[in-house]
Design an enzyme around this catalytic site. Sequence first.
Site, PDB file in Angstrom:
ATOM      1  N   ARG A  36       0.824  -1.218   0.000  1.00  0.00           N
ATOM      2  CA  ARG A  36       0.000   0.000   0.000  1.00  0.00           C
ATOM      3  C   ARG A  36       0.854   1.261   0.000  1.00  0.00           C
ATOM      4  O   ARG A  36       0.444   2.293  -0.531  1.00  0.00           O
ATOM      5  CB  ARG A  36      -0.930   0.013   1.223  1.00  0.00           C
ATOM      6  CG  ARG A  36      -2.051  -0.995   1.049  1.00  0.00           C
ATOM      7  CD  ARG A  36      -3.081  -0.873   2.124  1.00  0.00           C
ATOM      8  NE  ARG A  36      -4.264  -1.587   1.741  1.00  0.00           N
ATOM      9  CZ  ARG A  36      -5.082  -2.204   2.587  1.00  0.00           C
ATOM     10  NH1 ARG A  36      -4.821  -2.176   3.872  1.00  0.00           N
ATOM     11  NH2 ARG A  36      -6.151  -2.822   2.150  1.00  0.00           N
ATOM     12  N   LYS A 209     -19.505 -16.536   0.421  1.00  0.00           N
ATOM     13  CA  LYS A 209     -20.946 -16.336   0.631  1.00  0.00           C
ATOM     14  C   LYS A 209     -21.652 -15.625  -0.509  1.00  0.00           C
ATOM     15  O   LYS A 209     -21.172 -14.610  -1.000  1.00  0.00           O
ATOM     16  CB  LYS A 209     -21.143 -15.491   1.881  1.00  0.00           C
ATOM     17  CG  LYS A 209     -20.850 -16.209   3.158  1.00  0.00           C
ATOM     18  CD  LYS A 209     -21.401 -15.361   4.283  1.00  0.00           C
ATOM     19  CE  LYS A 209     -20.768 -15.654   5.607  1.00  0.00           C
ATOM     20  NZ  LYS A 209     -20.710 -14.442   6.400  1.00  0.00           N
ATOM     21  N   GLY A 372      -9.016  -9.532  -1.815  1.00  0.00           N
ATOM     22  CA  GLY A 372      -7.734  -9.994  -1.269  1.00  0.00           C
ATOM     23  C   GLY A 372      -7.365 -11.400  -1.682  1.00  0.00           C
ATOM     24  O   GLY A 372      -6.217 -11.668  -2.068  1.00  0.00           O
ATOM     25  N   GLY A 395     -13.413  -3.839  -0.049  1.00  0.00           N
ATOM     26  CA  GLY A 395     -14.787  -3.373   0.140  1.00  0.00           C
ATOM     27  C   GLY A 395     -15.184  -2.337  -0.895  1.00  0.00           C
ATOM     28  O   GLY A 395     -16.283  -2.361  -1.449  1.00  0.00           O
TER      29      GLY A 395
HETATM   30  P1  AMP Z   1     -14.641 -14.227   0.186  1.00  0.00           P
HETATM   31  O1  AMP Z   1     -14.034 -13.457   1.303  1.00  0.00           O
HETATM   32  O2  AMP Z   1     -16.120 -14.204   0.159  1.00  0.00           O
HETATM   33  O3  AMP Z   1     -14.014 -13.899  -1.156  1.00  0.00           O
HETATM   34  O4  AMP Z   1     -14.310 -15.754   0.484  1.00  0.00           O
HETATM   35  C1  AMP Z   1     -13.009 -16.259   0.512  1.00  0.00           C
HETATM   36  C2  AMP Z   1     -13.012 -17.568   1.250  1.00  0.00           C
HETATM   37  O5  AMP Z   1     -13.913 -18.472   0.615  1.00  0.00           O
HETATM   38  C3  AMP Z   1     -11.651 -18.234   1.249  1.00  0.00           C
HETATM   39  O6  AMP Z   1     -11.163 -18.267   2.559  1.00  0.00           O
HETATM   40  C4  AMP Z   1     -11.942 -19.627   0.718  1.00  0.00           C
HETATM   41  O7  AMP Z   1     -11.290 -20.642   1.445  1.00  0.00           O
HETATM   42  C5  AMP Z   1     -13.441 -19.756   0.902  1.00  0.00           C
HETATM   43  N1  AMP Z   1     -14.006 -20.765   0.002  1.00  0.00           N
HETATM   44  C6  AMP Z   1     -13.934 -20.818  -1.336  1.00  0.00           C
HETATM   45  N2  AMP Z   1     -14.505 -21.942  -1.795  1.00  0.00           N
HETATM   46  C7  AMP Z   1     -14.949 -22.624  -0.726  1.00  0.00           C
HETATM   47  C8  AMP Z   1     -15.621 -23.867  -0.556  1.00  0.00           C
HETATM   48  N3  AMP Z   1     -15.928 -24.606  -1.603  1.00  0.00           N
HETATM   49  N4  AMP Z   1     -15.928 -24.253   0.701  1.00  0.00           N
HETATM   50  C9  AMP Z   1     -15.591 -23.481   1.750  1.00  0.00           C
HETATM   51  N5  AMP Z   1     -14.960 -22.303   1.673  1.00  0.00           N
HETATM   52  C10 AMP Z   1     -14.638 -21.880   0.437  1.00  0.00           C
END
Ligand code: AMP
Length: 416
Positions: A36, A209, A372, A395
């Site tokens: 950064r 999610k 990230g 974000g």
């Molecule tokens: P996000 O912050 O929403 O981009 O989510 C990132 C996280 O999603 C990472 O820590 C990944 O390990 C998790 N992730 C991705 N695919 C899966 C999966 N199939 N099952 C559980 N966690 C997952």
Amino acid sequence: MKKVLKDINVKGKKVLVRVDYNVPLDASLNITNDKRIVATIPTIEYLLEQNAAIILISHLGRPKGKFVPEMSLKPVAVRLNELLGKPIKFIGGDCISEESKKAAANLKPGEILLLENLRFHPEEEGKDVAGDKDKVAMEEFAKQIASMGDVFVQDAFGTVHRAHASTSAVVKYVKDAAAGLLLEKELKFLGETLESPQRPFLAILGGAKVSDKIGVIENLLNKIDAIIIAGAMAYTFLRSQGVSTGTSLVENDKLDLASEFIKKAKERKVDFLLPVDHIIVNKVDFTNKQVPQDAQVEETIDEAIPDGFMGVDIGPKSVEKFAETIKSSKTILWNGPLGVFEIDKFSKGTITLADLVAQATDSGAISVVGGGDSISAVKKAGVDKRISHISTGGGASLEFLEGKELPGIAALPDKK
Ligand code: AMP
């Protein structure tokens, strides 16, 4: 179009620059990642060429409106000095103290001053000392900050989605303002990608999610030609179509919404791609990001996941299917990993796709990667230099993709 640095006169002026020096520090206050700080060098060097006096302002961490010595920007001043090979004046303690104001008043063209963590003041985030909302106090604080410079440059993309004293309020109290070089690059890539993409335009969304990305999917469905949804998010979509998902992460309260998105995509002739096979496992230690010795790891033959197993990566057939779409796309926007990529065994899908996106970019596509984890993934794949644009604000880039107005950008004046 917002004014950018080259649209305003900074020659010999005192320029307040809002930067994002929210860097990670270890227990001994060593900076563990300085990207950064490095990212702000082009704006600083441009201002030095223009013989401006530079006053840098930033937050670090969440001190919640109080002085927290471990969240001082002092280590940043030291690192910036090493990077620029120039002395950096730093006044500790309080960014609007008499000493800080005096240092700003005495700053000469070509000199650089870094003020202390803005968030040591609750007013920065629009609160009073008791932690209650207080807009008047925020405006007053913004005025004091503004009084130290002639013009304002916003270069902290990571914080422009917040309506804080140093992001939006401050603009009202300076003679002129503009986006810095880093913010200009973000606006160019994210803005142009969304407004006038070269087609076909593909979005790849992964991560944990659906609920975090509802706004993004909603907005993108009006703009894209194809979407790949993978990562844990995909299971909610597959489940909504009656596919068995075993113990995979499914957001049961989002099943109707997932069906709705698939229906909307069909109506809008957006190609909606979900994984057609998976890497599955019967147990994972998510806390330590490890696969227990006695765990069973398998590959499914199709999109269905058997009871007792969870999907943790996309399988080879999905990679093949997604590869075709990636190869034929001219604009690719990617946010979120396609599996539990922190565990090597489950990172293959994400790494392979990172490579495919880089190959498409080599052949002329525009690629924009944000978030990230996706950034770590393109780095892990060793292809980060081949991506057209890596968006720095997590974000902020998601809110931009949602089509929301970002207060720190909205506050900047338009080009004449
Ligand atoms: P996000 O912050 O929403 O981009 O989510 C990132 C996280 O999603 C990472 O820590 C990944 O390990 C998790 N992730 C991705 N695919 C899966 C999966 N199939 N099952 C559980 N966690 C997952």
